[in-house]
Design a protein around this motif. Structure first.
Motif: not given
Length: 190
Positions: A11-18, A38-49
């Protein structure tokens, strides 16, 4: 904010690409991606640097997709057969339902020179890893380096065709078309 759950990375990848497509890569922030997903920045950084990794995540898996079939091949398998095995495995990684994502990803990469350089670096790293795998399998130099360079070139050309507007063939069909063209160059009349 939504809690972490499976599919968050996708979902983060799809949202970012959009968001990259709508607002531009440089103008899009991690905070905006996280909020839209609909996640926190902390969640983002759990998945991507960082936001760049949204586009380039999985480099080790990408290389392994090419090198694994070489390592698993029977002893004595010729270099060109190893190249074909690698490319066949790579083709399986690009099903039709991934084409739209790949097209969008490439548009973003093409629009930002630093991302284009990163893409070239990814391919250069792949050549090194594949060359190492070929040498470990007993392919001598310069054949190992030539085979690795050839495999990555065929992959790159196949990928470019696969994401081209109007293209609807399977990735494997395009790879085989390019391998057949290479065979005709190296062995005219075959």
């Amino acid at each position: 904010m939504a809690r972490w759950r499976s599919g968050t990375r996708e979902r983060l990848q799809a949202t970012a690409l959009q968001l990259f497509a709508e607002h531009g890569y440089d103008e899009t922030t991690v905070a905006e991606i996280a909020a839209a997903a609909e996640v926190t920045e902390r969640t983002f950084f759990r998945h991507f640097a960082d936001k760049r990794e949204v586009l380039f995540a999985g480099q080790d898996d990408f290389s392994a997709m090419f090198t694994g079939p070489v390592a698993d091949a029977p002893d004595g398998t010729p270099a060109f057969s190893l190249v074909r095995r690698s490319l066949d495995a790579a083709a399986a990684f690009f099903p039709r339902d991934r084409r739209d994502w790949s097209r969008g990803q490439q548009r973003v990469i093409d629009a930002v020179p630093a991302l284009g350089e990163r893409e070239l670096g990814k391919l250069a790293t792949l050549k090194i890893h594949l060359g190492d795998a070929l040498r470990a399998h007993g392919i001598d130099e310069p054949a190992a380096t030539i085979a690795a360079e050839t495999a990555v070139t065929v992959f790159h050309l196949s990928f470019a065709q696969w994401i081209a507007d109007g293209e609807d063939r399977d990735f494997a069909a395009i790879v085989h078309e390019r391998l057949d063209a290479l065979t005709r160059v190296v062995h005219p009349g075959s």
